[in-house]
Design a protein around this motif. Structure first.
Motif, PDB file in Angstrom:
ATOM      1  N   GLU A 286       0.825  -1.203   0.000  1.00 47.69           N
ATOM      2  CA  GLU A 286       0.000   0.000   0.000  1.00 47.69           C
ATOM      3  C   GLU A 286       0.862   1.256   0.000  1.00 47.69           C
ATOM      4  O   GLU A 286       1.980   1.265   0.516  1.00 47.69           O
ATOM      5  CB  GLU A 286      -0.923   0.020   1.226  1.00 47.69           C
ATOM      6  CG  GLU A 286      -1.988  -1.052   1.220  1.00 47.69           C
ATOM      7  CD  GLU A 286      -2.898  -0.950   2.426  1.00 47.69           C
ATOM      8  OE1 GLU A 286      -2.515  -0.255   3.393  1.00 47.69           O
ATOM      9  OE2 GLU A 286      -3.989  -1.553   2.407  1.00 47.69           O
ATOM     10  N   LEU A 287       0.296   2.305  -0.575  1.00 52.04           N
ATOM     11  CA  LEU A 287       0.902   3.630  -0.575  1.00 52.04           C
ATOM     12  C   LEU A 287      -0.122   4.635  -0.069  1.00 52.04           C
ATOM     13  O   LEU A 287      -1.326   4.370  -0.062  1.00 52.04           O
ATOM     14  CB  LEU A 287       1.346   4.030  -1.987  1.00 52.04           C
ATOM     15  CG  LEU A 287       2.422   3.197  -2.676  1.00 52.04           C
ATOM     16  CD1 LEU A 287       2.549   3.636  -4.125  1.00 52.04           C
ATOM     17  CD2 LEU A 287       3.751   3.343  -1.967  1.00 52.04           C
ATOM     18  N   PHE A 288       0.379   5.790   0.343  1.00 52.22           N
ATOM     19  CA  PHE A 288      -0.483   6.905   0.704  1.00 52.22           C
ATOM     20  C   PHE A 288      -0.080   8.118  -0.126  1.00 52.22           C
ATOM     21  O   PHE A 288       1.111   8.388  -0.305  1.00 52.22           O
ATOM     22  CB  PHE A 288      -0.373   7.242   2.191  1.00 52.22           C
ATOM     23  CG  PHE A 288      -1.049   6.251   3.092  1.00 52.22           C
ATOM     24  CD1 PHE A 288      -2.387   6.390   3.427  1.00 52.22           C
ATOM     25  CD2 PHE A 288      -0.347   5.172   3.595  1.00 52.22           C
ATOM     26  CE1 PHE A 288      -3.007   5.474   4.250  1.00 52.22           C
ATOM     27  CE2 PHE A 288      -0.956   4.250   4.419  1.00 52.22           C
ATOM     28  CZ  PHE A 288      -2.295   4.402   4.750  1.00 52.22           C
ATOM     29  N   ALA A 289      -1.068   8.824  -0.618  1.00 52.45           N
ATOM     30  CA  ALA A 289      -0.837  10.077  -1.333  1.00 52.45           C
ATOM     31  C   ALA A 289      -1.475  11.200  -0.522  1.00 52.45           C
ATOM     32  O   ALA A 289      -2.697  11.253  -0.382  1.00 52.45           O
ATOM     33  CB  ALA A 289      -1.426  10.022  -2.735  1.00 52.45           C
ATOM     34  N   ASP A 290      -0.643  12.070   0.041  1.00 55.03           N
ATOM     35  CA  ASP A 290      -1.123  13.218   0.817  1.00 55.03           C
ATOM     36  C   ASP A 290      -1.179  14.426  -0.107  1.00 55.03           C
ATOM     37  O   ASP A 290      -0.178  14.791  -0.731  1.00 55.03           O
ATOM     38  CB  ASP A 290      -0.194  13.485   1.997  1.00 55.03           C
ATOM     39  CG  ASP A 290      -0.021  12.250   2.871  1.00 55.03           C
ATOM     40  OD1 ASP A 290      -1.034  11.641   3.231  1.00 55.03           O
ATOM     41  OD2 ASP A 290       1.140  11.896   3.178  1.00 55.03           O
TER      42      ASP A 290
END
Length: 494
Positions: A286-290
């Motif tokens: 998983e990745l997070f894009a802020d």
């Protein structure tokens, strides 16, 4: 008569023992909480002299700096019209970072903190020289007091950064503020906030705009399970009961062979009254894009890995290519939201593999999102803050927004004290050695916060917020919370 009397005595004795054990557990938990509060207070006062010396040196050096370098905005060759910016949550690290960035560019910054405790002292961020004014806003009168501050200070832009106000409250405040004033707000409107608040409605929002979303199904028959598997043969799903038991594990579908898949599905006890949940699984993590999205455009983005233990993320060209793909997907998501899409957003993404006849490709799916102050915290952590993206909220603004590049970062690891926080509930189950070891870990974590070069609140040009937070606000807050807990424990004896 004695036959009836003995059971009553035994029951009374058992009840008495239960009450005593409960009282012992509560008193032990109270003592351990008192210990942690006192430990933080002692650590703060132990470094008071050293940090005060650093404060004096930093203040002296800041005044030696040439005045011409203090305000870059006064040296512009183009007409400059400063904005009045209100930042709620200026006591947080990201709130103070934003305030300093706006002040350096020559704008007027008004700070505010949302308070839920009747503390007689202000936060460290309130002492920053970047602020022209500061207000404390009670949580119970959040919107009304916020509107008063905006009227009084003639605020042009409001950026909510306080974790003590929910994004639904911020959205409600935006609706009232923009209807009654000319102030612009960097937060989603009430409809989008309600949509982003629930995973199901957010997935529907993404699906309606034709973007890839992580599949999530509530199935009530075996036939539905087979239809989903046949429709997506390249995907892997995790299936579990809608209300699983404590020891029940989810199953992976499909199995290695078709016959094993049918056998496994046939064993599932599923019906309308006993539904199951099928959720797509990612093979690559998983990745997070802020994001900072303003009027349907991505003005700032940070891509971070969900695994905090990875130290190699962002160093390879494959990581850069993946971040570029995430950036492209987020630009599409923002553009499809239109000009009404303005706010901070943290989007969770799932990366999966798709197999073709002669190739393998990576596919990014949107899973869910977190709007509001939490997204601001992640976006600005250890990253320089540019205010040009925020200024684009004004339609008449002639700000030239630079080419936005995705910043790659790893997720922050949980502090040691997060693991030590479980200690009060099970204090008696640990040996004295383990307790001492945990205390040393907590002391190390707290000492790191007291080191000025490790504290993000510290700035040589603005050192007072760091010193005030560490040696005034935090100790008094610990004492205040300790007194409140002691008072509540005395008013509610068992």
């Amino acid at each position: 008569m004695s036959k009836h009397l003995y059971p009553l005595i035994a029951a009374r004795h058992g009840l008495s023992m239960s009450i005593k054990s409960t009282n012992a557990s509560v008193s032990t938990g109270t003592l351990s909480r008192v210990f942690w509060h006192l430990l933080r207070i002692c650590l703060s006062f132990s470094l008071l002299f050293v940090d005060s010396t650093i404060l004096v040196i930093a203040v002296f050096l800041s005044y030696l700096r040439p005045t011409a370098n203090r305000h870059r905005a006064t040296q512009r060759n183009v007409p400059f019209y400063p904005k009045t910016v209100l930042i709620t949550g200026v006591g947080t690290t990201h709130g103070l970072t934003l305030a300093r960035s706006w002040a350096v560019e020559g704008h007027h910054v008004v700070g505010a903190d949302v308070t839920d405790l009747d503390l007689p002292v202000r936060s460290g961020g309130s002492m920053s020289k970047a602020l022209v004014a500061f207000y404390q806003i009670p949580k119970d009168h959040y919107i009304s007091r916020l509107l008063d501050v905006i009227h009084r200070e003639k605020v042009d832009l409001w950026i909510p950064c306080s974790p003590k106000a929910s994004f639904i409250e911020d959205a409600t405040a935006r609706q009232i503020i923009e209807n009654r004033t000319n102030c612009k707000c960097i937060t989603f409107d009430i409809d989008l906030a309600a949509c982003f608040a629930h995973p199901d409605s957010f997935r529907q929002y993404v699906t309606e705009r034709g973007l890839p979303v992580l599949e999530y199904h509530r199935v009530q028959s075996r036939d539905s399970v087979h239809k989903i598997l046949n429709r997506s043969p390249a995907k892997t799903f995790q299936i579990s009961r809608a209300t699983p038991s404590a020891n029940e594990k989810a199953m992976l579908l499909p199995r290695r062979t078709l016959s094993k898949t049918y056998t496994k599905v046939s064993e599932i006890q599923i019906s309308n009254d006993r539904p199951w949940i099928m959720q797509q699984q990612s093979r690559l993590g998983e990745l997070f894009a802020d994001l900072l999205v303003v009027r349907g455009r991505v003005q700032a983005i940070k891509v971070r890995l969900s695994d905090s233990s990875s130290s190699t993320w962002g160093v390879s060209r494959l990581d850069e290519a993946l971040a570029a793909s995430v950036h492209k997907l987020m630009r599409t998501l923002a553009a499809k939201g239109g000009v009404r899409l303005t706010g901070h957003l943290s989007v969770r993404l799932s990366v999966d593999e798709e197999f073709d006849a002669h190739s393998v490709r990576h596919t990014i799916y949107i899973a869910d999102c977190t709007p509001g102050a939490k997204a601001v915290d992640n976006l600005l952590y250890n990253v320089p803050c540019s205010i040009s993206g925020y200024l684009s909220v004004f339609p008449s603004s002639s700000v030239d927004t630079p080419n936005i590049a995705a910043t790659l970062s790893s997720t922050r690891s949980a502090p040691t004290f997060a693991h030590a926080g479980i200690l009060p509930a099970s204090f008696l189950q640990f040996s004295l050695f383990h307790f001492a070891h945990t205390a040393l870990e907590v002391a190390e974590e707290e000492l790191v916060k007291l080191l000025f070069w490790k504290d993000p609140l510290f700035c040589f040009l603005d050192p007072v917020p760091w010193w005030w937070q560490v040696h005034v606000y935090q100790p008094l807050r610990e004492i205040w919370v300790l007194m409140k807990q002691t008072r509540e424990a005395g008013l509610n004896p068992l």
